[in-house]
Design a protein around this motif. Structure first.
Motif: not given
Length: 258
Positions: A148-149, A187-188, A209-212, A221-222
């Protein structure tokens, strides 16, 4: 319908599990020595050597002159997979272990390919009741925390392409409601994290949470996964803070790579 929480089969065959995990590591990391594989699997070096010898015999692995084992002909397609996955796996493992040490819950790194999310690295916690390793497993992206992220990072046009009706001609029931999905993704984006409450598997809750990358694009995503009976909503803020710290550290490591 949501899947039940994945648990090992009633009569697990450890040697088969070890061989499959070893093949996955060679497939996505590019190579490993006997010592490295033994450490990852938690087995003796002699056991790791026997596993690798069988993989070589069946052409799942080859051994180079440098004594490093790599993906063999059976896995040659994956051996040519984008180097980013290999870089992510190698870089993330110390961070996953640190999160597990802090939270004592299983932690994963996930990437997205099309409408699916693939678990490319994971470290299990030490608790008896725990979420097992999902390394190599694939789930619908819209049913996983990290998926989803990563979908939230897409433009409306890109999301339309991922979930184009013609791609679901033989499986229309699997296509998500895009209007509802867009609302959730907005929302995310505002929150910067995602919570999956038994969406992918019954009995499992995950926070991610995302890793960018350097340009701000979400690369992976982590997430941390736990049995739903152990999830406390009051801990959400601290879970997110721990994951964000790990994600930022991983981002710095990736930025330092050539």
């Amino acid at each position: 319908m949501d899947k039940p929480l994945k648990t090992p089969p009633p009569y697990p065959i450890a040697s088969v599990d070890h061989a499959l995990r070893a093949a996955t590591m060679l497939q996505m990391e590019g190579g490993a020595t006997v010592a490295q594989l033994a450490e990852r699997l938690g087995v003796a070096r002699s056991t790791a050597h026997r596993i690798l010898a069988m993989l070589v015999y069946r052409d799942f692995a080859v051994q180079g002159e440098d004594r490093v084992y790599r993906a063999g002909p059976v896995l040659e397609l994956a051996a040519h997979s984008p180097s980013l996955v290999s870089r992510l796996r190698v870089a993330v493992l110390p961070h996953l272990r640190r999160v597990v040490d802090l939270l004592d819950e299983t932690t994963n790194l996930i990437v997205r390919t099309g409408d699916t999310a693939r678990f490319i690295a994971g470290v299990e916690c030490r608790q008896a009741l725990r979420v097992g390793s999902r390394e190599g497993m694939v789930f619908p992206a819209h049913r996983t925390t990290a998926g989803l992220l990563l979908l939230a990072d897409l433009t409306d046009e890109e999301l339309d392409e991922v979930y184009a009706p013609e791609r679901y001609g033989d499986r229309p029931a699997e296509r998500p409601d895009l209007a509802r999905l867009r609302t959730e993704l907005r929302r995310l984006r505002r929150n910067g994290f995602a919570v999956n409450k038994e969406r992918s598997e019954r009995g499992l809750i995950a926070v991610g949470v995302p890793v960018r990358g350097r340009d701000g694009t979400a690369l992976a995503g982590l997430s941390v996964s736990m049995p739903s009976v152990r999830y406390d909503p009051k801990r959400l803020q601290s879970l997110v803070a721990t994951l964000e710290t790990a994600a930022h550290s991983l981002e710095e490591d990736l930025a330092d790579q050539p």
